[in-house]
Design a protein around this motif. Sequence first.
Motif, mmCIF file in Angstrom:
data_model
loop_
_atom_site.group_PDB
_atom_site.id
_atom_site.type_symbol
_atom_site.label_atom_id
_atom_site.label_comp_id
_atom_site.label_asym_id
_atom_site.label_seq_id
_atom_site.Cartn_x
_atom_site.Cartn_y
_atom_site.Cartn_z
ATOM 1 N N GLY A 32 0.835 -1.194 0.000
ATOM 2 C CA GLY A 32 0.000 0.000 0.000
ATOM 3 C C GLY A 32 0.870 1.244 0.000
ATOM 4 N N ILE A 33 0.456 2.241 -0.759
ATOM 5 C CA ILE A 33 1.233 3.477 -0.903
ATOM 6 C C ILE A 33 0.330 4.647 -0.563
ATOM 7 N N THR A 34 0.862 5.568 0.245
ATOM 8 C CA THR A 34 0.110 6.757 0.622
ATOM 9 C C THR A 34 0.724 7.996 -0.049
ATOM 10 N N HIS A 35 0.064 9.131 0.090
ATOM 11 C CA HIS A 35 0.403 10.358 -0.641
ATOM 12 C C HIS A 35 1.839 10.833 -0.467
ATOM 13 N N ASP A 36 2.351 10.757 0.742
ATOM 14 C CA ASP A 36 3.670 11.345 0.996
ATOM 15 C C ASP A 36 4.808 10.330 0.952
ATOM 16 N N ASP A 37 4.560 9.138 0.437
ATOM 17 C CA ASP A 37 5.625 8.150 0.306
ATOM 18 C C ASP A 37 6.618 8.575 -0.768
ATOM 19 N N THR A 38 7.868 8.156 -0.548
ATOM 20 C CA THR A 38 8.956 8.496 -1.462
ATOM 21 C C THR A 38 9.762 7.234 -1.771
ATOM 22 N N GLN A 39 10.778 7.397 -2.607
ATOM 23 C CA GLN A 39 11.672 6.279 -2.884
ATOM 24 C C GLN A 39 12.423 5.856 -1.623
ATOM 25 N N ASP A 40 12.654 6.773 -0.693
ATOM 26 C CA ASP A 40 13.289 6.409 0.576
ATOM 27 C C ASP A 40 12.418 5.418 1.350
ATOM 28 N N ASP A 41 11.095 5.634 1.334
ATOM 29 C CA ASP A 41 10.181 4.698 1.988
ATOM 30 C C ASP A 41 10.259 3.333 1.313
ATOM 31 N N ALA A 42 10.296 3.334 -0.010
ATOM 32 C CA ALA A 42 10.386 2.084 -0.768
ATOM 33 C C ALA A 42 11.695 1.362 -0.458
ATOM 34 N N ASP A 43 12.800 2.098 -0.421
ATOM 35 C CA ASP A 43 14.101 1.487 -0.122
ATOM 36 C C ASP A 43 14.093 0.851 1.262
ATOM 37 N N TYR A 44 13.492 1.537 2.238
ATOM 38 C CA TYR A 44 13.391 0.997 3.592
ATOM 39 C C TYR A 44 12.618 -0.323 3.592
ATOM 40 N N LEU A 45 11.447 -0.328 2.948
ATOM 41 C CA LEU A 45 10.635 -1.542 2.908
ATOM 42 C C LEU A 45 11.366 -2.685 2.212
ATOM 43 N N VAL A 46 12.002 -2.408 1.106
ATOM 44 C CA VAL A 46 12.723 -3.446 0.371
ATOM 45 C C VAL A 46 13.821 -4.046 1.252
ATOM 46 N N ARG A 47 14.602 -3.201 1.922
ATOM 47 C CA ARG A 47 15.667 -3.698 2.812
ATOM 48 C C ARG A 47 15.085 -4.569 3.923
ATOM 49 N N LYS A 48 14.004 -4.093 4.555
ATOM 50 C CA LYS A 48 13.389 -4.842 5.649
ATOM 51 C C LYS A 48 12.850 -6.179 5.166
ATOM 52 N N ILE A 49 12.155 -6.164 4.051
ATOM 53 C CA ILE A 49 11.526 -7.390 3.555
ATOM 54 C C ILE A 49 12.579 -8.412 3.128
ATOM 55 N N LEU A 50 13.573 -7.988 2.373
ATOM 56 C CA LEU A 50 14.585 -8.932 1.898
ATOM 57 C C LEU A 50 15.434 -9.477 3.039
ATOM 58 N N VAL A 61 13.964 -23.207 13.154
ATOM 59 C CA VAL A 61 13.944 -21.890 13.790
ATOM 60 C C VAL A 61 13.881 -20.842 12.683
ATOM 61 N N MET A 62 13.000 -19.856 12.833
ATOM 62 C CA MET A 62 12.913 -18.796 11.820
ATOM 63 C C MET A 62 14.185 -17.956 11.897
ATOM 64 N N ASN A 63 15.136 -18.306 11.056
ATOM 65 C CA ASN A 63 16.450 -17.693 11.112
ATOM 66 C C ASN A 63 16.992 -17.350 9.723
ATOM 67 N N LEU A 64 16.198 -17.613 8.676
ATOM 68 C CA LEU A 64 16.653 -17.370 7.308
ATOM 69 C C LEU A 64 15.759 -16.342 6.627
ATOM 70 N N SER A 65 16.353 -15.552 5.763
ATOM 71 C CA SER A 65 15.603 -14.567 4.991
ATOM 72 C C SER A 65 15.344 -15.123 3.587
ATOM 73 N N ILE A 66 14.557 -14.395 2.827
ATOM 74 C CA ILE A 66 14.327 -14.763 1.422
ATOM 75 C C ILE A 66 15.664 -14.787 0.681
ATOM 76 N N GLU A 67 16.609 -13.960 1.134
ATOM 77 C CA GLU A 67 17.941 -13.918 0.532
ATOM 78 C C GLU A 67 18.709 -15.211 0.770
ATOM 79 N N ASP A 68 18.368 -15.938 1.844
ATOM 80 C CA ASP A 68 19.067 -17.169 2.207
ATOM 81 C C ASP A 68 18.410 -18.415 1.641
#
Length: 160
Positions: A32-50, A61-68
């Motif tokens: 979901g994207i709101t009015h004041d979102d920026t590429q910085d918000d997107a970069d933050y989400l991408v880093r957190k999710i990956l 044990v939940m110890n691996l990311s999608i990257e792993d």
Amino acid sequence: MRAIVQRVKNASVSIDGQMKGQIDKGLLIYLGITHDDTQDDADYLVRKILGMRIFNDENAVMNLSIEDTDGEILLISQFTLYAQTRKGNRPSYVAAARPEVALPLYNYVISQLSRNLPAQVRSRQAGRNKPIATGTFGADMQVASTNDGPVTIIVDSVSK
């Protein structure tokens, strides 16, 4: 910017009865994207999710990311994540960004997820013709998934 991240055994999205995208083990992400979102918000989400360690290791044990893992990603645009429900019974979506703001950011998130997956994951996906799967922005979509765990996590760039 807000994301609902689900660890799934499989997920798919169809539009007008036609399969648009599907994945096996990986992440189903509603964005979901709101009015004041920026590429910085997107970069933050991408880093957190990956980097989010929500996949089981050899000790369950939940110890691996999608990257792993050999996981895949299905990304779905979801303006209703910004529904306001304080008044009455009909949600208001005024907090959701209009398409002229949201679509470029949605496309940016797709490109950043693709670019920031580790090379070994990208090559495995490319070898199987499995790029990041998506729905179609603004379309009426039917999403099916088998949640694994279940594991469902909300990530919001406001909390960065």
